[in-house]
Scaffold this motif. Sequence first.
Motif, mmCIF file in Angstrom:
data_model
loop_
_atom_site.group_PDB
_atom_site.id
_atom_site.type_symbol
_atom_site.label_atom_id
_atom_site.label_comp_id
_atom_site.label_asym_id
_atom_site.label_seq_id
_atom_site.Cartn_x
_atom_site.Cartn_y
_atom_site.Cartn_z
ATOM 1 N N ARG A 207 -12.525 -3.559 1.397
ATOM 2 C CA ARG A 207 -11.852 -2.741 2.398
ATOM 3 C C ARG A 207 -10.338 -2.795 2.251
ATOM 4 O O ARG A 207 -9.630 -1.843 2.579
ATOM 5 C CB ARG A 207 -12.267 -3.210 3.790
ATOM 6 C CG ARG A 207 -11.784 -2.305 4.903
ATOM 7 C CD ARG A 207 -12.369 -2.727 6.236
ATOM 8 N NE ARG A 207 -11.922 -1.847 7.300
ATOM 9 C CZ ARG A 207 -12.285 -1.961 8.578
ATOM 10 N NH1 ARG A 207 -13.133 -2.924 8.913
ATOM 11 N NH2 ARG A 207 -11.825 -1.137 9.492
ATOM 12 N N ALA A 208 -9.819 -3.907 1.759
ATOM 13 C CA ALA A 208 -8.367 -4.056 1.596
ATOM 14 C C ALA A 208 -7.832 -3.219 0.435
ATOM 15 O O ALA A 208 -6.654 -2.877 0.402
ATOM 16 C CB ALA A 208 -8.002 -5.525 1.377
ATOM 17 N N LYS A 227 -4.039 -8.494 0.787
ATOM 18 C CA LYS A 227 -2.851 -7.705 1.076
ATOM 19 C C LYS A 227 -1.680 -8.652 1.372
ATOM 20 O O LYS A 227 -1.359 -9.508 0.575
ATOM 21 C CB LYS A 227 -3.103 -6.734 2.226
ATOM 22 C CG LYS A 227 -3.957 -5.518 1.827
ATOM 23 C CD LYS A 227 -3.246 -4.666 0.788
ATOM 24 C CE LYS A 227 -4.017 -3.407 0.482
ATOM 25 N NZ LYS A 227 -3.384 -2.591 -0.551
ATOM 26 N N LYS A 228 -1.064 -8.535 2.559
ATOM 27 C CA LYS A 228 0.090 -9.377 2.885
ATOM 28 C C LYS A 228 -0.308 -10.503 3.823
ATOM 29 O O LYS A 228 0.319 -10.744 4.859
ATOM 30 C CB LYS A 228 1.206 -8.523 3.481
ATOM 31 C CG LYS A 228 1.781 -7.534 2.469
ATOM 32 C CD LYS A 228 2.939 -6.752 3.032
ATOM 33 C CE LYS A 228 3.508 -5.815 1.977
ATOM 34 N NZ LYS A 228 4.643 -5.018 2.478
ATOM 35 N N SER A 229 -1.360 -11.214 3.439
ATOM 36 C CA SER A 229 -1.788 -12.395 4.176
ATOM 37 C C SER A 229 -2.552 -13.290 3.208
ATOM 38 O O SER A 229 -2.901 -12.868 2.103
ATOM 39 C CB SER A 229 -2.663 -12.020 5.377
ATOM 40 O OG SER A 229 -3.856 -11.387 4.941
ATOM 41 N N GLY A 242 -2.265 -17.221 7.898
ATOM 42 C CA GLY A 242 -0.962 -16.657 8.230
ATOM 43 C C GLY A 242 -0.213 -16.141 7.022
ATOM 44 O O GLY A 242 -0.795 -15.508 6.146
ATOM 45 N N TYR A 243 1.079 -16.494 6.960
ATOM 46 C CA TYR A 243 2.086 -15.863 6.132
ATOM 47 C C TYR A 243 2.239 -14.406 6.545
ATOM 48 O O TYR A 243 1.602 -13.494 5.999
ATOM 49 C CB TYR A 243 1.793 -15.945 4.625
ATOM 50 C CG TYR A 243 2.693 -14.978 3.851
ATOM 51 C CD1 TYR A 243 4.054 -15.184 3.832
ATOM 52 C CD2 TYR A 243 2.200 -13.846 3.256
ATOM 53 C CE1 TYR A 243 4.893 -14.285 3.204
ATOM 54 C CE2 TYR A 243 3.029 -12.940 2.620
ATOM 55 C CZ TYR A 243 4.366 -13.161 2.598
ATOM 56 O OH TYR A 243 5.194 -12.258 1.998
ATOM 57 N N GLY A 255 6.628 -9.864 1.843
ATOM 58 C CA GLY A 255 6.250 -8.801 0.915
ATOM 59 C C GLY A 255 4.938 -9.119 0.229
ATOM 60 O O GLY A 255 4.131 -9.908 0.718
ATOM 61 N N GLU A 256 4.740 -8.514 -0.926
ATOM 62 C CA GLU A 256 3.497 -8.675 -1.676
ATOM 63 C C GLU A 256 3.473 -10.029 -2.376
ATOM 64 O O GLU A 256 4.433 -10.419 -3.051
ATOM 65 C CB GLU A 256 3.387 -7.561 -2.716
ATOM 66 C CG GLU A 256 2.026 -7.431 -3.338
ATOM 67 C CD GLU A 256 1.023 -6.727 -2.441
ATOM 68 O OE1 GLU A 256 -0.160 -6.726 -2.806
ATOM 69 O OE2 GLU A 256 1.420 -6.192 -1.386
#
Length: 471
Positions: A207-208, A227-229, A242-243, A255-256
């Motif tokens: 899904r991401a 993605k971004k986590s 997190g992050y 960011g990425e």
Amino acid sequence: NVDTRFPYQLCLSPALVTCTVNPSRADLSLALDYLGQLYFLETLSGGIAGSISNAYQFSAPNTIGSFKSLSGSTSQTGSLTAIMAIGGDIVFTNFGDANTQKISKVASLGGAMTNIGSLGIRTTRLGQLANLGGTIHVLHFNSSDNKMHFVIVDRALTIVDRVKAEAIVVGTYLSPMVSDGVKVYAALPQGIYNYDATPDVNIDTARAQDKNPNLTMFQNYLYFKNKKSVMKYDGTDTTSIGYDLRDGLVAEKFGEITAMVSSWQWLFAAVKGATYSHILAHDGASWQYYARIPTAGVWVRDLFLSDSPDGIDRLWCLFGSYGYPGYFLNPMVNPLQAGTYSFVPSGILTTSVYGAGLSEELAGWYKFIVNADSCASGNDINIRYGLNGGAVGSILGLVGSTYRSLSFGSPAGIEAYKLQLEIGLLRYTDNTGTTPIFKTGVVQFVKDPTKKEIFDFEIDLEQTAKIETRH
């Protein structure tokens, strides 16, 4: 920027040591840790008549110089795509005639090459190798059918078995595979694959639609980028660690995630920010800032840890937009205790925007009281601030002693809804010795909310004490 890994200390970040490559090359994008020495290899052969690749040896502190041919025979051709050492053997994949992928080995650098067999795959440079108890796992992308091919080769290097081909749309690179000693895991856009004799998705991330996923093993758990986590998998459940911007990161450091690696103590993640790439560290409980790549626009394609050849740990960076590797020294050691450490000349800590719990109310901001250590002339802490979410640019003052009280808008204070502080560690003399240390800071302010409605009422204690009250 500053390193916040250690309690009650904010010390300057480690300096990135950029290696000098001699003779000059611009395509050293693979690394080989082999028999106590570290080598970097070019992925392209440079000519149809040339050898597959040259392995350039790293000499501390910053030279990548003398080289040995990966194959002693100059009749071998093709481009190198992946490499690893298993004991005294060096196993690698390359493609040559008709771009057909092959898996080969040499018993030592410069020795004769043994071609184990053709993988039958027309490929790009996207490839990875992993070792599980001597069984070789090969992951390669076929550029002609847009499929990811899973290949297993036995330790005797005699049986090549293509166990699966999966239609996948990939990005610019493949993440290194990881193993927990029982399984091999591969991060692909569809999910995290349990790569055994019948590879299948262990954790679904389709899904991401993340074309450049990453993963690593840390403290016996599987951590992977979504993605971004960052997610943590304990063998049963998947949880977020997190992050994100809610962790207090300023936008530039968010960011990425482009690469991850771990030691027994730290998980390191490379993040491609809007201007600079940054390295973050996770200790199993929380994220902390580690360092910044000093050149704008340069992003990290691969991270790895090595103590070759001198027993000193280094966190190595291979870049996706730069051909020269670099490293941070002693990544697991408190920099203040490491005699071989080198520091950047200055560092900055930017706090979160602080609204004192009532960000819609104006406040009077009066003082910032600083406790510090190792401050002196030329070894100062510079305090700046910004108001209401604006740029942090106003100078509050310098701290050159162990204690100082700095006044906003001296002497009357300033009026604002929100405050953000920037704590700069300045070092004008040299990059050795003790950095200025910021211990604590206390902001003195007053918020007086507007009184909207006032009610006066009386409580009859006798009546409220009754079980039943009649009117």
